[in-house]
Write a protein that holds these residues in place. Structure first.
Motif, PDB file in Angstrom:
ATOM      1  N   LEU A  33      20.224  15.745  56.300  1.00 46.79           N
ATOM      2  CA  LEU A  33      21.083  14.884  57.105  1.00 46.79           C
ATOM      3  C   LEU A  33      22.384  15.590  57.481  1.00 46.79           C
ATOM      4  O   LEU A  33      22.847  15.500  58.623  1.00 46.79           O
ATOM      5  CB  LEU A  33      21.388  13.590  56.347  1.00 46.79           C
ATOM      6  N   ALA A  34      22.969  16.320  56.535  1.00 46.67           N
ATOM      7  CA  ALA A  34      24.206  17.052  56.826  1.00 46.67           C
ATOM      8  C   ALA A  34      23.972  18.115  57.898  1.00 46.67           C
ATOM      9  O   ALA A  34      24.800  18.287  58.807  1.00 46.67           O
ATOM     10  CB  ALA A  34      24.744  17.688  55.551  1.00 46.67           C
ATOM     11  N   ALA A  35      22.861  18.817  57.829  1.00 45.66           N
ATOM     12  CA  ALA A  35      22.546  19.835  58.835  1.00 45.66           C
ATOM     13  C   ALA A  35      22.330  19.193  60.202  1.00 45.66           C
ATOM     14  O   ALA A  35      22.791  19.721  61.226  1.00 45.66           O
ATOM     15  CB  ALA A  35      21.316  20.624  58.406  1.00 45.66           C
ATOM     16  N   ALA A  36      21.656  18.057  60.226  1.00 39.89           N
ATOM     17  CA  ALA A  36      21.428  17.365  61.493  1.00 39.89           C
ATOM     18  C   ALA A  36      22.751  16.893  62.091  1.00 39.89           C
ATOM     19  O   ALA A  36      22.951  16.968  63.307  1.00 39.89           O
ATOM     20  CB  ALA A  36      20.483  16.185  61.279  1.00 39.89           C
ATOM     21  N   ARG A  37      23.639  16.403  61.242  1.00 38.55           N
ATOM     22  CA  ARG A  37      24.949  15.959  61.741  1.00 38.55           C
ATOM     23  C   ARG A  37      25.737  17.127  62.328  1.00 38.55           C
ATOM     24  O   ARG A  37      26.399  16.983  63.358  1.00 38.55           O
ATOM     25  CB  ARG A  37      25.750  15.324  60.615  1.00 38.55           C
ATOM     26  N   PHE A  88      24.247  18.004  65.690  1.00 36.43           N
ATOM     27  CA  PHE A  88      24.602  16.973  66.664  1.00 36.43           C
ATOM     28  C   PHE A  88      26.058  17.118  67.100  1.00 36.43           C
ATOM     29  O   PHE A  88      26.368  17.059  68.296  1.00 36.43           O
ATOM     30  CB  PHE A  88      24.354  15.588  66.063  1.00 36.43           C
ATOM     31  N   ALA A  89      26.960  17.329  66.135  1.00 38.32           N
ATOM     32  CA  ALA A  89      28.382  17.480  66.457  1.00 38.32           C
ATOM     33  C   ALA A  89      28.618  18.715  67.324  1.00 38.32           C
ATOM     34  O   ALA A  89      29.421  18.675  68.264  1.00 38.32           O
ATOM     35  CB  ALA A  89      29.202  17.558  65.177  1.00 38.32           C
ATOM     36  N   ALA A  90      27.921  19.797  67.027  1.00 38.54           N
ATOM     37  CA  ALA A  90      28.071  21.013  67.829  1.00 38.54           C
ATOM     38  C   ALA A  90      27.591  20.783  69.257  1.00 38.54           C
ATOM     39  O   ALA A  90      28.220  21.247  70.222  1.00 38.54           O
ATOM     40  CB  ALA A  90      27.299  22.162  67.184  1.00 38.54           C
ATOM     41  N   PHE A 120      29.880  20.902  72.677  1.00 40.25           N
ATOM     42  CA  PHE A 120      29.522  21.749  73.813  1.00 40.25           C
ATOM     43  C   PHE A 120      29.484  20.943  75.107  1.00 40.25           C
ATOM     44  O   PHE A 120      30.037  21.370  76.131  1.00 40.25           O
ATOM     45  CB  PHE A 120      28.166  22.411  73.544  1.00 40.25           C
ATOM     46  N   LEU A 121      28.853  19.767  75.057  1.00 39.20           N
ATOM     47  CA  LEU A 121      28.737  18.950  76.265  1.00 39.20           C
ATOM     48  C   LEU A 121      30.089  18.426  76.731  1.00 39.20           C
ATOM     49  O   LEU A 121      30.374  18.401  77.929  1.00 39.20           O
ATOM     50  CB  LEU A 121      27.774  17.789  76.017  1.00 39.20           C
TER      51      LEU A 121
END
Length: 67
Positions: free
Chosen positions: A21-25, A28-30, A34-35
């Motif tokens: 979950l931490a890696a997915a967050r 997602f934040a990165a 970027f966007l």
């Protein structure tokens, strides 16, 4: 020889859900960063273009006194 002993059990192969979950967050934040950065860059470019166009396309409101 029993081959089943060499294969890890599925419980041994499970990843810690908190780490996943931490890696997915983080991913997602990165992606969001970027966007948002790309969107802000487009907004800045559009604003600069609009200012430049307004600066050079403006016509005087009255005749100059020397004309």
């Amino acid at each position: 020889m029993n081959a089943r002993k060499d294969v890890k059990r599925t419980s041994d192969q499970n990843l810690d859900a908190r780490l996943v979950l931490a890696a997915a967050r983080l991913r997602f934040a990165a992606r969001v960063d970027f966007l948002v950065a790309r969107w802000l860059e487009r907004c800045a470019t559009n604003a600069e273009t609009a200012q430049w166009k307004f600066k050079f396309d403006r016509k005087p409101t009255r005749e100059p006194e020397w004309a």
